[in-house]
Motif scaffolding. Structure first.
Motif, PDB file in Angstrom:
ATOM      1  N   LEU A   5      -7.827 -11.730 -32.766  1.00  0.00           N
ATOM      2  CA  LEU A   5      -8.939 -12.677 -32.582  1.00  0.00           C
ATOM      3  C   LEU A   5      -9.508 -12.669 -31.162  1.00  0.00           C
ATOM      4  N   PHE A   6      -9.244 -11.603 -30.424  1.00  0.00           N
ATOM      5  CA  PHE A   6      -9.758 -11.503 -29.055  1.00  0.00           C
ATOM      6  C   PHE A   6     -11.280 -11.524 -29.041  1.00  0.00           C
ATOM      7  N   HIS A   7     -11.899 -10.964 -30.078  1.00  0.00           N
ATOM      8  CA  HIS A   7     -13.368 -10.920 -30.124  1.00  0.00           C
ATOM      9  C   HIS A   7     -13.977 -12.313 -30.197  1.00  0.00           C
ATOM     10  N   GLU A   8     -13.216 -13.304 -30.679  1.00  0.00           N
ATOM     11  CA  GLU A   8     -13.720 -14.678 -30.742  1.00  0.00           C
ATOM     12  C   GLU A   8     -13.372 -15.471 -29.482  1.00  0.00           C
ATOM     13  N   ALA A   9     -12.246 -15.126 -28.852  1.00  0.00           N
ATOM     14  CA  ALA A   9     -11.804 -15.871 -27.671  1.00  0.00           C
ATOM     15  C   ALA A   9     -12.462 -15.393 -26.387  1.00  0.00           C
ATOM     16  N   ASN A  10     -12.841 -14.128 -26.341  1.00  0.00           N
ATOM     17  CA  ASN A  10     -13.411 -13.552 -25.121  1.00  0.00           C
ATOM     18  C   ASN A  10     -14.933 -13.697 -25.135  1.00  0.00           C
TER      19      ASN A  10
END
Length: 201
Positions: free
Chosen positions: A117-122
């Motif tokens: 879920l890095f694409h949503e957190a970053n």
């Protein structure tokens, strides 16, 4: 997919009840892309759609033990937001983990350099990134409308994954790794890196 997870199959019902016990509601499950996979049935379905053995292997959906010991499958999205692999969650009745099986199993070829879920957190509009360990917990927190959650894949995250979080956009970082040996070691390793990158932890 989700239809199987919410269906009447006894195996799906067992996994669904496990997810409800973890804190999901039925409506929240409907909003996720969690999948219940039964290996034999999925294999027949994929072949019926014209996929050959090579394409199925490259997709990672039938990684060894997926649909057998790991019926709960979590799609993994890369930095672009597109599905690039899968993560299997060990069936709850096979716990506790005995040193042979892991709670989470990555699909064949999964890139561990990008946290889950890095694409949503970053993102520029996220002020605080919360770093946890378990992908399923990240999905649960997202379902509860918690923003900025990302999960390190595996007990020992790759160096590239650590670099990703250190160079991420949010200025604040909340480390919430497990209170076990691996979690404590990762916390000790990440703290000076995050501070050195100018993050407020």
């Amino acid at each position: 997919g989700r239809r199987n997870l919410l269906g009447g199959d006894p195996g799906a019902m067992k996994i669904r009840n496990y997810l409800l016990e973890r804190g999901f509601t039925l409506d929240e499950l409907k909003g996720t892309d969690l999948m219940y996979v039964e290996r034999q049935g999925l294999t027949k379905f994929l072949y019926s759609k014209g996929l050959n053995e090579q394409l199925i292997k490259l997709s990672g959906i039938l990684t060894r033990k997926f649909g057998e010991e790991y019926h709960l499958i979590i799609p993994f999205r890369g930095e672009s937001g597109k599905v690039e692999g899968f993560i299997g969650r060990l069936d709850p009745d096979l716990e506790p983990v005995d040193g042979v099986r892991s709670k989470y199993k990555n699909s064949f070829g999964l890139d561990k350099s990008v946290p889950f879920l890095f694409h949503e957190a970053n993102r520029d509009d996220v002020q605080t990134m919360m770093i946890i360990e378990a992908p399923l917990d990240a999905i649960l927190m997202r379902a509860k409308k918690v923003k900025g959650v990302t999960a390190l894949i595996g007990d020992y995250p790759s160096k590239d994954a650590e670099i990703k979080v250190c160079s991420s956009k949010p200025p604040f970082i909340m480390l919430a790794l497990d209170d076990d040996r691996a979690g404590r070691e990762a916390t000790v390793r990440l703290l000076p890196q995050l501070s050195g990158a100018g993050k407020r932890v």
